[in-house]
Design an enzyme around this catalytic site. Structure first.
Site, PDB file in Angstrom:
ATOM      1  N   ARG A  82       9.983  -3.467  -0.653  1.00  0.00           N
ATOM      2  CA  ARG A  82      10.063  -2.470  -2.561  1.00  0.00           C
ATOM      3  C   ARG A  82      11.136  -1.704  -2.420  1.00  0.00           C
ATOM      4  NH1 ARG A  82       4.497  -1.039  -4.471  1.00  0.00           N
ATOM      5  NH2 ARG A  82       4.548   0.604  -3.385  1.00  0.00           N
ATOM      6  N   LYS A 184      10.275   2.051  -7.761  1.00  0.00           N
ATOM      7  CA  LYS A 184       9.954   3.312  -7.461  1.00  0.00           C
ATOM      8  C   LYS A 184      10.909   4.380  -7.079  1.00  0.00           C
ATOM      9  CE  LYS A 184       5.366   4.255  -4.996  1.00  0.00           C
ATOM     10  NZ  LYS A 184       4.716   4.722  -6.376  1.00  0.00           N
ATOM     11  N   GLU A 220       0.024  -0.444 -17.278  1.00  0.00           N
ATOM     12  CA  GLU A 220      -0.267   0.099 -15.587  1.00  0.00           C
ATOM     13  C   GLU A 220      -0.445   2.086 -16.692  1.00  0.00           C
ATOM     14  OE1 GLU A 220       2.260   0.836 -12.497  1.00  0.00           O
ATOM     15  OE2 GLU A 220       4.172   0.448 -13.561  1.00  0.00           O
TER      16      GLU A 220
HETATM   17  N1  PLP Z   1       2.065   1.694 -10.082  1.00  0.00           N
HETATM   18  C1  PLP Z   1       2.578   3.170 -10.626  1.00  0.00           C
HETATM   19  C2  PLP Z   1       3.342   3.247 -11.389  1.00  0.00           C
HETATM   20  C3  PLP Z   1       2.554   3.386  -8.810  1.00  0.00           C
HETATM   21  O1  PLP Z   1       3.058   4.950  -8.710  1.00  0.00           O
HETATM   22  C4  PLP Z   1       1.856   2.957  -7.730  1.00  0.00           C
HETATM   23  C5  PLP Z   1       2.174   3.688  -6.903  1.00  0.00           C
HETATM   24  O2  PLP Z   1       2.215   3.436  -5.872  1.00  0.00           O
HETATM   25  C6  PLP Z   1       1.011   1.536  -7.904  1.00  0.00           C
HETATM   26  C7  PLP Z   1       1.400   0.725  -9.664  1.00  0.00           C
HETATM   27  C8  PLP Z   1       0.453   1.244  -7.617  1.00  0.00           C
HETATM   28  O3  PLP Z   1       0.848   0.763  -6.241  1.00  0.00           O
HETATM   29  P1  PLP Z   1       0.788   0.404  -4.652  1.00  0.00           P
HETATM   30  O4  PLP Z   1      -0.669  -0.570  -4.919  1.00  0.00           O
HETATM   31  O5  PLP Z   1       1.730  -0.390  -3.443  1.00  0.00           O
HETATM   32  O6  PLP Z   1       0.816   2.009  -4.068  1.00  0.00           O
HETATM   33  C1  COI Z   2       0.754   5.991  -5.027  1.00  0.00           C
HETATM   34  O1  COI Z   2       0.051   5.908  -5.067  1.00  0.00           O
HETATM   35  O2  COI Z   2       1.561   5.888  -3.358  1.00  0.00           O
HETATM   36  C2  COI Z   2       1.898   6.572  -5.225  1.00  0.00           C
HETATM   37  O3  COI Z   2       3.299   6.754  -4.726  1.00  0.00           O
HETATM   38  C3  COI Z   2       1.407   6.860  -6.485  1.00  0.00           C
HETATM   39  C4  COI Z   2       1.561   8.448  -7.447  1.00  0.00           C
HETATM   40  C5  COI Z   2       0.891   8.555  -8.665  1.00  0.00           C
HETATM   41  C6  COI Z   2       1.427   9.442  -5.841  1.00  0.00           C
END
Ligand code: PLP
Ligand code: COI
Length: 337
Positions: A82, A184, A220
């Protein structure tokens, strides 16, 4: 190895400086070998591209102490992939995916004393990030970049631990069609800062973003994906090109199907149907699965079961996989030591 003297069980989601971090530099079209440093401070020119044009992206993953005393992390290869996607979209050089995983392992190993013990409720949060560092004044990408990984021990992301969250449907947006919502990039989070402060001032824990083109579908929150559970126990989660492809959400879909025999649907979720679901939760690395008690849509309150039976089962199974008490699918667990 002796653990640091930290009150693990009372940690919030904050920055605690640990000893070692990984740094690699990209110059003249290539990455150097990179390595660990104790220096947590970054010195850069006032005109660095990241400071002027926000050319930066990041990742987030966690290291866990398992029941049998190993240190592991969860699917770091997906964070590497990612991050590569984020870099391509932002015209940044990709840090090779295998080297990314090696650097995560090296950084966690070097900070093993900060990995919270099994059963403490805390974990070691790992933050890889990259930014354009040379002076850029015309709008264009940097020529030189720095990739870093730091770690920090953390507790629950939301204050109050497992208290069900109160969310509101947002009137502001964080992402646009064909924009950067699916990567991200730091800029997506900058876009949400005004709104999160406002939400907290109004008594909400988080904002639920809707699709900015039609304002009719759920996307989200500022830092997590959303899952819903129907009254007959099906897992439904929004499908959209403008949300972050959460690794937790993708893992939960597989856990729901293969471990819990649940039906799963990844599809557009209309704002008009969210009153029909029985349970709701936010999922992500930081959020894990945080139960939602209420979503407020401009005065209209929609209530959910909080930590309902299905969300509880999903939580227990995912946590079990991460902590080594439930067998993991092949390739999900990277053993660090
Ligand atoms: N959506 C957003 C905007 C986020 O910042 C995060 C955090 O990483 C997620 C979703 C969840 O992603 P992940 O499960 O890969 O941590
Ligand atoms: C994560 O879950 O790793 C994120 O980057 C989310 C952030 C809002 C702390």
């Amino acid at each position: 190895m002796e653990k640091k003297n930290i009150d693990w069980s009372n940690l919030g989601f904050g920055y605690v400086q640990t000893e070692q971090r990984f740094v690699a530099n990209f110059k003249n079209g290539q990455w150097d070998a990179g390595g660990l440093t104790t220096n947590a401070t970054i010195e850069m020119n006032e005109c660095a591209c990241v400071l002027q044009y926000a050319q930066t992206c990041f990742e987030g993953l966690k290291a866990y102490t398992t029941a049998d005393g190993h240190i592991v992390c969860f699917r770091p290869d997906l964070n590497a992939a990612r991050m590569a996607e984020s870099c391509r979209r932002m015209r940044m050089p990709v840090f090779p995916e295998d080297k990314f995983v090696e650097a995560v392992v090296e950084t966690v190993r070097a900070n093993a004393a900060y990995v919270p013990p099994y059963g403490s409720g805390a974990t070691l949060y790992i933050r890889p990030f990259m930014f354009g560092i040379d002076p850029i004044i015309g709008v264009k990408p940097a020529n030189e970049y720095q990739f870093r990984i730091f770690t920090t021990p953390v507790g629950p992301y939301f204050k109050g631990g497992v208290k069900p969250l109160t969310l509101r449907i947002s009137d502001l947006d964080r992402a646009a069609p064909k924009g950067t919502g699916h990567i991200k990039a730091g800029l997506n989070y900058a876009m949400s800062l005004y709104n999160i402060v406002d939400a907290h001032e109004q008594g909400y824990d988080e904002n639920v973003y809707v699709d900015s083109a039609t304002r009719t579908h759920i996307e989200e929150t500022g830092g997590a994906n959303i899952i819903f559970i129907t009254k007959d126990g099906k897992l439904v989660t929004p499908k959209s090109d403008t949300i972050l492809p959460s690794i937790t959400r993708r893992s939960l879909l597989q856990v729901a199907k293969d471990y819990l025999n649940l039906e799963v649907e990844e599809r557009p979720v209309a704002l008009s149907e969210i009153g029909e679901f029985a349970e709701c939760g936010l999922c992500g690395t930081a959020a894990v699965i945080s139960p939602v008690g209420k979503i407020v849509d401009h005065g209209k309150e929609i209530r959910y079961a909080g930590m309902g039976p299905v969300i509880q089962k999903l939580y227990d199974t995912l946590r079990g996989i991460q902590m080594g008490t439930v067998p993991a699918p092949a390739g999900w667990i990277q053993v660090i030591e």
